[in-house]
Design a protein around this motif. Structure first.
Motif, mmCIF file in Angstrom:
data_model
loop_
_atom_site.group_PDB
_atom_site.id
_atom_site.type_symbol
_atom_site.label_atom_id
_atom_site.label_comp_id
_atom_site.label_asym_id
_atom_site.label_seq_id
_atom_site.Cartn_x
_atom_site.Cartn_y
_atom_site.Cartn_z
ATOM 1 N N THR A 169 38.645 53.704 37.249
ATOM 2 C CA THR A 169 38.864 53.505 38.228
ATOM 3 C C THR A 169 40.359 53.882 39.028
ATOM 4 O OG1 THR A 169 37.906 53.287 40.802
ATOM 5 C CG2 THR A 169 38.500 51.568 39.286
ATOM 6 N N THR A 170 40.529 54.119 39.400
ATOM 7 C CA THR A 170 42.154 54.407 40.730
ATOM 8 C C THR A 170 42.092 52.464 41.894
ATOM 9 O OG1 THR A 170 41.232 55.478 42.637
ATOM 10 C CG2 THR A 170 41.911 56.376 40.447
ATOM 11 N N ASN A 198 41.458 52.065 23.139
ATOM 12 C CA ASN A 198 42.017 51.102 22.465
ATOM 13 C C ASN A 198 41.414 49.978 22.499
ATOM 14 O OD1 ASN A 198 43.334 49.616 24.439
ATOM 15 N ND2 ASN A 198 45.602 50.704 24.700
ATOM 16 N N ASP A 199 42.399 48.500 21.983
ATOM 17 C CA ASP A 199 40.898 47.728 22.071
ATOM 18 C C ASP A 199 41.476 46.573 23.319
ATOM 19 O OD1 ASP A 199 42.900 46.494 21.761
ATOM 20 O OD2 ASP A 199 41.757 45.647 19.740
ATOM 21 N N ASN A 200 42.120 47.378 24.166
ATOM 22 C CA ASN A 200 42.510 46.729 25.832
ATOM 23 C C ASN A 200 41.124 46.930 26.459
ATOM 24 O OD1 ASN A 200 44.790 45.094 25.475
ATOM 25 N ND2 ASN A 200 46.039 47.506 26.393
ATOM 26 N N GLN A 201 40.854 45.696 26.790
ATOM 27 C CA GLN A 201 39.459 46.331 27.525
ATOM 28 C C GLN A 201 39.927 46.332 28.889
ATOM 29 O OE1 GLN A 201 37.520 41.558 28.004
ATOM 30 N NE2 GLN A 201 37.118 42.775 29.925
ATOM 31 N N LEU A 202 40.914 46.103 29.596
ATOM 32 C CA LEU A 202 41.329 46.662 31.352
ATOM 33 C C LEU A 202 42.392 47.606 30.468
ATOM 34 C CD1 LEU A 202 40.530 47.146 33.871
ATOM 35 C CD2 LEU A 202 42.895 45.514 34.442
ATOM 36 N N VAL A 212 37.731 43.296 38.704
ATOM 37 C CA VAL A 212 37.588 44.946 38.514
ATOM 38 C C VAL A 212 37.478 45.193 37.271
ATOM 39 C CG1 VAL A 212 38.982 47.298 38.028
ATOM 40 C CG2 VAL A 212 39.374 45.862 39.753
ATOM 41 N N SER A 213 37.455 44.727 35.854
ATOM 42 C CA SER A 213 37.255 44.856 34.995
ATOM 43 C C SER A 213 35.970 44.522 34.527
ATOM 44 C CB SER A 213 38.256 43.916 34.192
ATOM 45 O OG SER A 213 37.897 44.201 32.441
ATOM 46 N N VAL A 257 34.389 49.089 34.267
ATOM 47 C CA VAL A 257 34.624 50.133 33.881
ATOM 48 C C VAL A 257 36.428 49.672 32.991
ATOM 49 C CG1 VAL A 257 34.919 50.654 36.366
ATOM 50 C CG2 VAL A 257 36.931 49.063 35.344
ATOM 51 N N SER A 258 36.710 50.626 32.459
ATOM 52 C CA SER A 258 37.464 50.894 31.151
ATOM 53 C C SER A 258 39.089 50.948 31.046
ATOM 54 C CB SER A 258 37.507 52.182 30.224
ATOM 55 O OG SER A 258 36.512 52.511 29.453
ATOM 56 N N GLY A 259 39.066 50.822 32.830
ATOM 57 C CA GLY A 259 40.552 50.722 33.260
ATOM 58 C C GLY A 259 40.390 51.078 34.939
ATOM 59 N N THR A 260 41.586 50.778 35.049
ATOM 60 C CA THR A 260 41.741 51.305 36.572
ATOM 61 C C THR A 260 43.989 52.414 35.999
ATOM 62 O OG1 THR A 260 42.198 50.922 38.698
ATOM 63 C CG2 THR A 260 43.192 49.171 37.086
ATOM 64 N N LEU A 261 43.708 53.591 36.885
ATOM 65 C CA LEU A 261 44.670 54.199 37.408
ATOM 66 C C LEU A 261 46.161 52.591 38.467
ATOM 67 C CD1 LEU A 261 43.879 57.715 37.480
ATOM 68 C CD2 LEU A 261 44.880 56.395 35.227
#
Ligand code: FMN
Length: 397
Positions: free
Chosen positions: A255-256, A16-20, A334-335, A339-343
């Motif tokens: 990432t986490t 989706n278009d959420n950067q993070l 972090v963003s 990275v596309s996101g984090t857990l």
């Protein structure tokens, strides 16, 4: 370029278009990501997992990644010893959720690829296209020995390579033969096929050179820990270059992190001190540090302390400790790594996640790294409408 590298259909939360993008890690194992003896209401059972997933869907999170574990690491917490098996977990979760993308984490040597391909296809149907696969080769000798002799590292990735080739053919072909180093299959056939186009999302978190090549060649997301913001940028660039230059395909990183978010910085660090420094499960942490070959003699005291603490606090994830504003600021950083996101993980999901969702998520929207969640925006709009109607009624009286 493989036959799977075609356009991904719209609507998948992982694209989706959420950067993070945001997900959680390990709600299916005891202690989730924290090696602590601190009190918590968290239970790695289905009832709790459903409550967490519904909370996440209301707040607009993208995914859940479960941990695959076949025995605990010992210590008083027997960290991750109780673990809901992840194919069956994902299928059950799929039936009671609507939007969130679910992953199944599979130790590839423990399940035949024909069985894995069919289980994922079945969960794809149950979830209406919301299942992906986290492939792990396994590194915890004692658990893999339960299945027979553990493969040596390079052999493990050769096995994984042949395994995913078979799985992908099961998903896309009919009536084929396969003869390789590990599998001999005649006249393979499978129904149903997954509904997702081009196929369910694949992820891997190999940190060795063969692991990174495997991820670059086959997966959509490479997962790893952040050591610093700079290293995060280098790692993301490295993976994108590796995938493009060696395999002519695109890949993203994820990432986490672990979260301790409180109204004041003092409260956040007090709780961190409590669950990590006072109530950390030192026995299991020592054991895991040994498994990861942390050479306490050759590293500085400072390095060892930080490494150990990060493990206790959240399986080595990135520290998000502080007020909502501080946590949001750290997430924006972090963003910036690309990275596309984090857990994220919490010691007590049901107690701590609502505060994070209420206070941190709006700040991420303000910062532009996440779009307003349609459902909460709709709920807010509904509230405004209801308030306006009530005011009109009051004015008319
Ligand atoms: C986010 C994340 C999730 C992981 N999940 C699991 C898991 O559930 N089970 C497991 O045995 N290993 C898991 N791993 C370990 C990796 O799959 C991998 O084996 C490890 O990073 C060592 O890399 P290598 O296989 O390239 O040597 C995970 C690692 C990360 C970063």
């Amino acid at each position: 370029m493989s036959r799977f590298d075609v356009f991904r259909e719209a609507g998948n939360p992982m694209f989706n278009d959420n950067q993070l993008k945001l997900g959680i890690f390990g709600p299916n194992v005891n202690n989730s990501c924290s090696m602590t003896l601190a009190e918590t209401s968290f239970k790695p059972d289905f009832k709790t997992n459903v409550k967490i997933a519904h909370m996440m869907e209301d707040a607009g999170y993208e995914c859940i990644v479960p941990v695959a574990r076949w025995r605990g690491f010992g210590g008083p917490s027997n960290f991750n010893g109780r673990c809901m098996e992840t194919y069956t977990w994902a299928s059950a979760m799929a039936a009671v959720t609507k939007k969130i993308y679910l992953f199944c984490t599979s130790h590839v040597p423990t399940v035949h690829p024909i069985v894995a391909a069919k289980m994922i296809s079945t969960i794809d149907d149950v979830s209406k296209g919301r299942i992906g696969l986290n492939m792990v080769c396994g590194w915890f000798q004692k658990e893999l020995e339960m299945f027979g002799k553990k493969m040596e590292h390079a052999q493990g990735y050769r096995y994984a390579t042949e395994w995913i080739e078979v799985v992908q053919r099961m998903w896309s072909e009919q009536y084929f033969d396969h003869k390789g180093e590990f599998f001999e299959i005649q006249d393979a056939w499978q129904e149903p096929k997954p509904s997702q186009s081009p196929r369910p999302v694949l992820i891997n978190a190999g940190s060795s050179a063969p692991g990174m090549h495997f991820a670059a060649k086959y997966t959509d997301f490479h997962f790893s820990f952040l050591e610093s913001i700079e290293q995060g940028k280098e790692w993301t660039n490295h993976m994108k270059r590796l995938a493009w230059e060696e395999y002519n395909r695109e890949i993203n990183t994820f990432t986490t992190s672990f979260v301790v978010c409180r109204p004041t910085e003092k409260e956040a660090w007090e709780y961190y001190n409590y669950y990590v420094r006072e109530r950390g499960d030192d026995e299991v942490t020592d054991m895991i540090c040994r498994l990861f070959n942390v050479d306490t003699a050759s590293q500085s005291k400072e390095f060892n302390k930080k490494f150990r603490e990060n493990f206790i606090a959240g399986w080595g994830g990135w520290a998000l400790v502080g007020t909502p504003e501080q946590v949001a600021e750290k997430l924006v950083k972090v963003s910036e790594t690309g990275v596309s996101g984090t857990l994220v993980s919490f010691v007590d999901y049901l107690e701590e996640m609502p505060y994070f969702n209420e206070r941190v998520l709006p700040l991420l929207e303000q910062a532009g790294v996440r779009k307003p969640n349609k459902e909460s925006a709709a709920a807010e709009a509904g509230m405004v409408e209801a308030e306006r109607a009530a005011a009109e009624v009051a004015a008319a009286k």
